[in-house]
Design an enzyme around this catalytic site. Structure first.
Site, PDB file in Angstrom:
ATOM      1  N   ASN A  17       1.117  -0.903   0.087  1.00  0.00           N
ATOM      2  CA  ASN A  17       0.175   0.077   0.293  1.00  0.00           C
ATOM      3  C   ASN A  17       0.944   1.017  -0.270  1.00  0.00           C
ATOM      4  OD1 ASN A  17      -1.766   2.264   0.934  1.00  0.00           O
ATOM      5  ND2 ASN A  17      -3.333   0.918   1.517  1.00  0.00           N
ATOM      6  N   HIS A  33       1.086   6.112   2.009  1.00  0.00           N
ATOM      7  CA  HIS A  33       2.053   7.415   2.687  1.00  0.00           C
ATOM      8  C   HIS A  33       2.794   7.804   1.953  1.00  0.00           C
ATOM      9  CE1 HIS A  33      -1.007   6.812   5.681  1.00  0.00           C
ATOM     10  NE2 HIS A  33      -0.909   5.631   6.274  1.00  0.00           N
ATOM     11  N   HIS A  87      -5.765   3.527  -1.240  1.00  0.00           N
ATOM     12  CA  HIS A  87      -6.838   3.847  -0.828  1.00  0.00           C
ATOM     13  C   HIS A  87      -7.033   5.334  -1.338  1.00  0.00           C
ATOM     14  CE1 HIS A  87      -9.886   3.423   3.161  1.00  0.00           C
ATOM     15  NE2 HIS A  87     -10.229   3.971   1.779  1.00  0.00           N
ATOM     16  N   ARG A 123      -9.022   7.628  -1.029  1.00  0.00           N
ATOM     17  CA  ARG A 123     -10.348   8.336  -0.127  1.00  0.00           C
ATOM     18  C   ARG A 123     -11.128   9.029  -0.263  1.00  0.00           C
ATOM     19  NH1 ARG A 123      -8.713   6.107   6.124  1.00  0.00           N
ATOM     20  NH2 ARG A 123     -10.535   7.021   6.780  1.00  0.00           N
ATOM     21  N   ARG A 177      -7.541  12.713   0.739  1.00  0.00           N
ATOM     22  CA  ARG A 177      -6.423  13.395   2.065  1.00  0.00           C
ATOM     23  C   ARG A 177      -5.161  12.526   1.696  1.00  0.00           C
ATOM     24  NH1 ARG A 177      -7.664   9.508   7.579  1.00  0.00           N
ATOM     25  NH2 ARG A 177      -9.321  10.126   7.387  1.00  0.00           N
ATOM     26  N   GLU A 208      -8.463  -0.194  -2.671  1.00  0.00           N
ATOM     27  CA  GLU A 208      -9.609   0.171  -1.041  1.00  0.00           C
ATOM     28  C   GLU A 208     -11.042   1.679  -1.570  1.00  0.00           C
ATOM     29  OE1 GLU A 208      -5.755  -1.738   1.860  1.00  0.00           O
ATOM     30  OE2 GLU A 208      -6.444   0.360   1.824  1.00  0.00           O
ATOM     31  N   THR A 216      -8.371   2.921   8.595  1.00  0.00           N
ATOM     32  CA  THR A 216      -9.797   2.438   8.415  1.00  0.00           C
ATOM     33  C   THR A 216      -9.815   1.527   9.313  1.00  0.00           C
ATOM     34  OG1 THR A 216      -8.650   1.659   6.556  1.00  0.00           O
ATOM     35  CG2 THR A 216     -10.635   0.064   7.531  1.00  0.00           C
ATOM     36  N   GLU A 247     -10.655 -10.163   2.637  1.00  0.00           N
ATOM     37  CA  GLU A 247      -9.733  -9.530   3.133  1.00  0.00           C
ATOM     38  C   GLU A 247     -10.325  -9.667   4.932  1.00  0.00           C
ATOM     39  OE1 GLU A 247      -7.405  -6.348   1.936  1.00  0.00           O
ATOM     40  OE2 GLU A 247      -6.595  -6.085   3.800  1.00  0.00           O
ATOM     41  N   HIS A 251      -3.681  -4.655   7.458  1.00  0.00           N
ATOM     42  CA  HIS A 251      -3.929  -3.870   8.277  1.00  0.00           C
ATOM     43  C   HIS A 251      -3.091  -4.136   9.682  1.00  0.00           C
ATOM     44  CE1 HIS A 251      -5.432  -0.306  10.523  1.00  0.00           C
ATOM     45  NE2 HIS A 251      -5.622  -0.225   9.316  1.00  0.00           N
TER      46      HIS A 251
HETATM   47  N1  PXP Z   1      -5.964  -3.253   3.902  1.00  0.00           N
HETATM   48  C1  PXP Z   1      -7.205  -2.667   4.116  1.00  0.00           C
HETATM   49  C2  PXP Z   1      -8.686  -2.929   4.062  1.00  0.00           C
HETATM   50  C3  PXP Z   1      -6.378  -1.172   4.111  1.00  0.00           C
HETATM   51  O1  PXP Z   1      -7.738  -0.463   4.593  1.00  0.00           O
HETATM   52  C4  PXP Z   1      -5.013  -0.857   4.510  1.00  0.00           C
HETATM   53  C5  PXP Z   1      -5.201   0.764   5.154  1.00  0.00           C
HETATM   54  O2  PXP Z   1      -5.454   1.560   4.056  1.00  0.00           O
HETATM   55  C6  PXP Z   1      -4.239  -1.837   4.928  1.00  0.00           C
HETATM   56  C7  PXP Z   1      -4.907  -3.209   4.958  1.00  0.00           C
HETATM   57  C8  PXP Z   1      -3.164  -1.611   4.908  1.00  0.00           C
HETATM   58  O3  PXP Z   1      -3.227  -1.408   6.480  1.00  0.00           O
HETATM   59  P1  PXP Z   1      -1.798  -1.039   7.222  1.00  0.00           P
HETATM   60  O4  PXP Z   1      -0.736   1.135   6.784  1.00  0.00           O
HETATM   61  O5  PXP Z   1      -1.591  -0.663   8.505  1.00  0.00           O
HETATM   62  O6  PXP Z   1      -0.505  -1.969   6.751  1.00  0.00           O
END
Ligand code: PXP
Length: 239
Positions: free
Chosen positions: A9, A12, A45, A47, A51, A72, A103, A153, A193
């Site tokens: 992901n 960030h 993601h 959003r 953001r 996402e 999330t 997931e 997550h």
């Molecule tokens: N899975 C989902 C559904 C999420 O919303 C997120 C965060 O965007 C992640 C995984 C990744 O989470 P993390 O950034 O804590 O690894």
């Protein structure tokens, strides 16, 4: 343990860029590094408040880099339209509220949500694999199946937060039991997550695990060792 795919992901990377509203760090460059360092999917993601990831990030990564994109998104008409236009390879439907920092847990599911079923159907018809972010709760998993999802997931937040505490074994067991049900229902099994370099191993070893989606820990580590090393280290840990 079979081959567990790694979705990285890159939200960030965009968070840092948005801090200055400049061009850097560039998500296209990040996506290239992810794919060339062992990442199987690039996860973003989009959003509703934009953001971090912007529509143009999705568009540019889709058109400028070759590789699988996992989007996402909230199950709302605006996002459905964007997904149908940009055609990510897969989508994960997540709950979203404007005040959350990240999330908060899985979707609330009862199997009777006609709106959600319609979004899943429309995305599936377009050839997009649809997963639903769900807590490791048999009722939620069966409901997602009834709504037409291809994959689940599992939300690993509680497990991650219990790391090093007595509760950890229990949370892991719940994930494993939920994973078993997902496979029994002949769905793909994903999890994510809060996973990091310390807590990822036991989740990667859950039987039937197909894919882990990880962001924050990888991008944080990349700050010190570079994205290539951060991704390849994580990939090695989940093999
Ligand atoms: N899975 C989902 C559904 C999420 O919303 C997120 C965060 O965007 C992640 C995984 C990744 O989470 P993390 O950034 O804590 O690894």
């Amino acid at each position: 343990m079979g081959h567990v795919k790694l979705g990285v992901n890159i939200d960030h990377v965009a968070t840092l860029r948005e801090a200055r509203k400049e061009k850097n760090p560039d998500t296209v460059e990040a996506a290239r590094v992810v794919y060339s360092s062992g990442g199987d999917l690039v996860v973003m993601h989009l959003r509703q408040d934009r953001r971090h990831i912007q529509d143009s990030d999705l568009e540019r990564v889709r058109h400028e880099v070759k590789g699988l994109i996992h989007l996402e998104m909230a199950a709302v008409p605006e996002m459905e339209k964007i997904a149908l236009r940009l055609r990510p390879d897969s989508v994960c439907l997540v709950p979203e509220s404007s005040k959350e920092v990240t999330t908060q847990g899985g979707m609330k599911l009862d199997g009777k949500q006609a709106d959600l079923a319609r979004v899943i159907k429309n995305l599936s018809k377009a050839g997009i694999e649809v997963s639903v972010f769900a807590d490791p709760d048999p009722k939620a998993i069966r409901a997602a199946r009834n709504l037409g999802a291809d994959a689940i997931e599992l939300c690993t937040t509680k497990y991650s937060e219990s790391w090093g505490k007595k509760l950890q074994a229990e949370e892991l067991e719940q994930l494993a039991v939920a994973g078993h049900l997902v496979k029994e229902l002949e769905m793909e099994l994903h999890a994510g997550h809060g996973l990091d370099y310390y807590n990822v191993g036991p989740v990667a070893r859950i039987e039937g695990m197909d894919c882990l989606n990880i962001g924050y820990s990888i991008i944080s580590r990349a700050m010190f060792v570079g994205l290539k090393t951060a991704v390849s280290e994580m990939k090695r840990l989940i093999q």
